[in-house]
Every structure is written in structure tokens, then in C-alpha cells.
Motif scaffolding. Structure first.
Motif, PDB file in Angstrom:
ATOM      1  N   ASN A 108       0.809  -1.213   0.000  1.00 51.27           N
ATOM      2  CA  ASN A 108       0.000   0.000   0.000  1.00 51.27           C
ATOM      3  C   ASN A 108       0.848   1.271   0.000  1.00 51.27           C
ATOM      4  O   ASN A 108       0.322   2.372  -0.014  1.00 51.27           O
ATOM      5  CB  ASN A 108      -0.919   0.024   1.226  1.00 51.27           C
ATOM      6  N   CYS A 109       2.169   1.127   0.003  1.00 48.43           N
ATOM      7  CA  CYS A 109       3.065   2.286   0.129  1.00 48.43           C
ATOM      8  C   CYS A 109       3.364   2.896  -1.230  1.00 48.43           C
ATOM      9  O   CYS A 109       3.653   2.184  -2.200  1.00 48.43           O
ATOM     10  CB  CYS A 109       4.363   1.860   0.814  1.00 48.43           C
ATOM     11  N   ARG A 110       3.332   4.225  -1.310  1.00 49.93           N
ATOM     12  CA  ARG A 110       3.721   4.949  -2.520  1.00 49.93           C
ATOM     13  C   ARG A 110       4.918   5.861  -2.250  1.00 49.93           C
ATOM     14  O   ARG A 110       5.324   6.621  -3.121  1.00 49.93           O
ATOM     15  CB  ARG A 110       2.536   5.783  -3.038  1.00 49.93           C
ATOM     16  N   ILE A 111       5.481   5.782  -1.064  1.00 49.38           N
ATOM     17  CA  ILE A 111       6.577   6.670  -0.671  1.00 49.38           C
ATOM     18  C   ILE A 111       7.933   6.011  -0.880  1.00 49.38           C
ATOM     19  O   ILE A 111       8.876   6.611  -1.401  1.00 49.38           O
ATOM     20  CB  ILE A 111       6.419   7.089   0.808  1.00 49.38           C
ATOM     21  N   LEU A 112       8.037   4.744  -0.470  1.00 47.90           N
ATOM     22  CA  LEU A 112       9.274   3.960  -0.579  1.00 47.90           C
ATOM     23  C   LEU A 112      10.467   4.679   0.038  1.00 47.90           C
ATOM     24  O   LEU A 112      11.556   4.724  -0.521  1.00 47.90           O
ATOM     25  CB  LEU A 112       9.557   3.608  -2.040  1.00 47.90           C
ATOM     26  N   ASN A 113      10.227   5.250   1.208  1.00 48.52           N
ATOM     27  CA  ASN A 113      11.320   5.930   1.907  1.00 48.52           C
ATOM     28  C   ASN A 113      12.409   4.963   2.345  1.00 48.52           C
ATOM     29  O   ASN A 113      13.564   5.368   2.547  1.00 48.52           O
ATOM     30  CB  ASN A 113      10.780   6.685   3.130  1.00 48.52           C
ATOM     31  N   CYS A 114      12.077   3.678   2.453  1.00 44.56           N
ATOM     32  CA  CYS A 114      13.092   2.683   2.806  1.00 44.56           C
ATOM     33  C   CYS A 114      14.164   2.603   1.725  1.00 44.56           C
ATOM     34  O   CYS A 114      15.318   2.244   1.995  1.00 44.56           O
ATOM     35  CB  CYS A 114      12.451   1.310   3.001  1.00 44.56           C
ATOM     36  N   LYS A 115      13.806   2.969   0.485  1.00 44.26           N
ATOM     37  CA  LYS A 115      14.775   2.963  -0.620  1.00 44.26           C
ATOM     38  C   LYS A 115      15.474   4.306  -0.773  1.00 44.26           C
ATOM     39  O   LYS A 115      16.695   4.374  -0.929  1.00 44.26           O
ATOM     40  CB  LYS A 115      14.069   2.610  -1.933  1.00 44.26           C
ATOM     41  N   HIS A 116      14.692   5.397  -0.721  1.00 39.99           N
ATOM     42  CA  HIS A 116      15.254   6.710  -1.061  1.00 39.99           C
ATOM     43  C   HIS A 116      15.761   7.495   0.145  1.00 39.99           C
ATOM     44  O   HIS A 116      16.645   8.349  -0.004  1.00 39.99           O
ATOM     45  CB  HIS A 116      14.205   7.536  -1.807  1.00 39.99           C
ATOM     46  N   GLN A 117      15.171   7.256   1.308  1.00 39.33           N
ATOM     47  CA  GLN A 117      15.572   7.958   2.522  1.00 39.33           C
ATOM     48  C   GLN A 117      15.497   9.481   2.358  1.00 39.33           C
ATOM     49  O   GLN A 117      16.348  10.227   2.857  1.00 39.33           O
ATOM     50  CB  GLN A 117      16.995   7.554   2.920  1.00 39.33           C
ATOM     51  N   ASP A 118      14.484   9.946   1.637  1.00 40.47           N
ATOM     52  CA  ASP A 118      14.358  11.388   1.414  1.00 40.47           C
ATOM     53  C   ASP A 118      12.981  11.921   1.821  1.00 40.47           C
ATOM     54  O   ASP A 118      12.572  13.006   1.416  1.00 40.47           O
ATOM     55  CB  ASP A 118      14.610  11.717  -0.064  1.00 40.47           C
ATOM     56  N   GLY A 119      12.288  11.139   2.633  1.00 43.74           N
ATOM     57  CA  GLY A 119      10.968  11.562   3.075  1.00 43.74           C
ATOM     58  C   GLY A 119      10.637  10.983   4.433  1.00 43.74           C
ATOM     59  O   GLY A 119      11.534  10.700   5.235  1.00 43.74           O
ATOM     60  N   LYS A 120       9.363  10.777   4.674  1.00 45.10           N
ATOM     61  CA  LYS A 120       8.921  10.200   5.937  1.00 45.10           C
ATOM     62  C   LYS A 120       8.258   8.849   5.675  1.00 45.10           C
ATOM     63  O   LYS A 120       7.580   8.661   4.672  1.00 45.10           O
ATOM     64  CB  LYS A 120       7.925  11.135   6.639  1.00 45.10           C
ATOM     65  N   TYR A 121       8.469   7.945   6.612  1.00 39.71           N
ATOM     66  CA  TYR A 121       7.813   6.641   6.510  1.00 39.71           C
ATOM     67  C   TYR A 121       6.330   6.787   6.809  1.00 39.71           C
ATOM     68  O   TYR A 121       5.944   7.552   7.701  1.00 39.71           O
ATOM     69  CB  TYR A 121       8.418   5.654   7.517  1.00 39.71           C
ATOM     70  N   PRO A 122       5.471   6.052   6.086  1.00 41.26           N
ATOM     71  CA  PRO A 122       4.052   6.047   6.470  1.00 41.26           C
ATOM     72  C   PRO A 122       3.883   5.390   7.835  1.00 41.26           C
ATOM     73  O   PRO A 122       4.723   4.600   8.267  1.00 41.26           O
ATOM     74  CB  PRO A 122       3.403   5.219   5.362  1.00 41.26           C
TER      75      PRO A 122
END
Length: 209
Positions: free
Chosen positions: A8-22
């Protein structure tokens, strides 16, 4: 699909590390004990080496090497010499070509077809004979494929086109590390991701309730 999963994730901060985790991200829920446990597992057996070499190959040959080349590069760097092939009988031509390529690159190859043993579905699995009319009564035999390659003491086993479920049994009983070269999909020329690409058109029936 569960709302609390990566699907359900569209952020993928685990890959990019440039945002916030859901809020539902399993990464933020990891405890220090769980992280320690995972780090310990990566230091067991040859897990660390496998992970390192896989990352090296990804970095060096990203969008340059085919899957065939990646498998050979992985085997070389892991110092694996004997390669087992677990093949569907319907893909023996492809398996033989792959075996020739491996041999040309100094690997020892041992191939086992899925119908090895010539055992009958009706006798071994209890399948009704009427359900063998299309594909025949000789069963696919992934457990025996694995046992034969175990006996041959292969260093790495490569799956070529085993049926859904049969591949699962092969992985279950293989002593050697496994990877997949071909995933069977007879409808889509062994390109199963094609069904996912076509969910808005021809294969939209897959999303129907």
C-alpha cells in the motif's frame, strides 16, 4: 490487501531515505532486538557473502547483464563450480542452450527434467484419471529432481520453468542454494509480469471481484 503492508506504500522511503515513513511502515516498527537478530542472521553461514556479492553484481552490471550472465557471474564469485538445472520438459531446448553456455564458461552442469522417474499422478497423488486428460498421467517430480541434484552435490541449482507449486517443492528439498532463470507462464510466453502490465486492458478481469 492489508492496509498495513508495503503493497500500500507509494513513498518507498526505505529505498530513497528522502521523506517520511508512512505510519504503517514495518521499518519504523522494528525493535532493536529484531534488528540485532537480523544482523546476526546475515553473519551466519555464507549469508553475508551472498548478500555482498549480489550487491556487487547489481552495482557493476545494472541494466548491462542478462539474467543468464548474472547467474554465471554470481556462481563465479561464489566459487561455485557445479550447476544443477531443474527443468520443465517443455523447456528442454532452452535448458540445453543454457547448459551449453555454462559449459563454455567452464562450469560443470547436471540437468534433471521434471518427468524424471516416470511416476503416475493417479498412483502417487491420488488424482482422478479424468483430470489427466489434457496434460497426461506422468507427474512432474520436483522432489526427485531435488534429490538427484543433492546426490550430485551441486553448488547452485537453477530452476527453468517448473510449474507453480512444483517449484515450491523443489526449493523445499534442494540442499544447494537456488535461483530461477525462467518462471513458467504458458499463456504469456513465460513472461508472467505481462499480466500485471495488462490489468487496465486485456487482463482487467484479474482485478474483478
Amino acid at each position: 490487501m492489508s492496509k498495513n503492508s508495503c503493497g500500500n506504500c507509494r513513498i518507498l522511503n526505505c529505498k530513497h531515505q528522502d521523506g517520511k515513513y508512512p505510519k504503517f511502515c514495518p521499518t519504523i516498527d522494528l525493535t532493536s532486538e529484531e534488528i540485532t537478530e537480523i544482523e546476526k542472521l546475515y553473519n551466519e553461514d555464507n549469508n553475508r557473502e551472498i548478500s555482498r556479492i549480489s550487491a556487487e553484481i547489481e552495482e557493476e552490471f545494472y541494466c548491462k547483464y542478462t539474467r543468464v550472465e548474472e547467474i554465471m557471474e554470481f556462481a563465479k564469485r561464489m566459487k561455485m563450480n557445479k550447476i544443477g538445472i531443474a527443468s520443465c520438459v517443455g523447456l528442454m531446448d532452452e535448458s540445453q542452450t543454457f547448459a551449453k553456455i555454462l559449459s563454455k564458461h567452464d562450469f560443470e552442469v547436471y540437468s534433471v527434467a521434471c518427468k524424471v522417474g516416470a511416476m503416475k499422478k493417479t498412483e502417487t497423488t491420488g488424482l482422478d484419471e479424468e483430470k489427466t486428460a489434457v496434460t497426461g498421467n506422468i507427474m512432474c517430480n520436483p522432489i526427485l529432481q531435488a534429490k538427484i541434484l543433492n546426490r550430485e552435490k551441486t553448488d547452485l541449482n537453477v530452476v527453468i520453468g517448473l510449474c507453480v507449486g512444483h517449484d515450491s517443492l523443489f526449493y523445499k528439498y534442494s540442499d544447494a542454494l537456488c535461483t530461477t532463470l525462467v518462471t513458467k507462464d504458458k499463456v504469456l510466453a513465460h513472461n508472467p509480469v505481462g499480466a500485471l502490465y495488462q490489468t487496465k486492458t486485456y487482463y482487467k478481469k484479474l482485478l474483478n471481484d
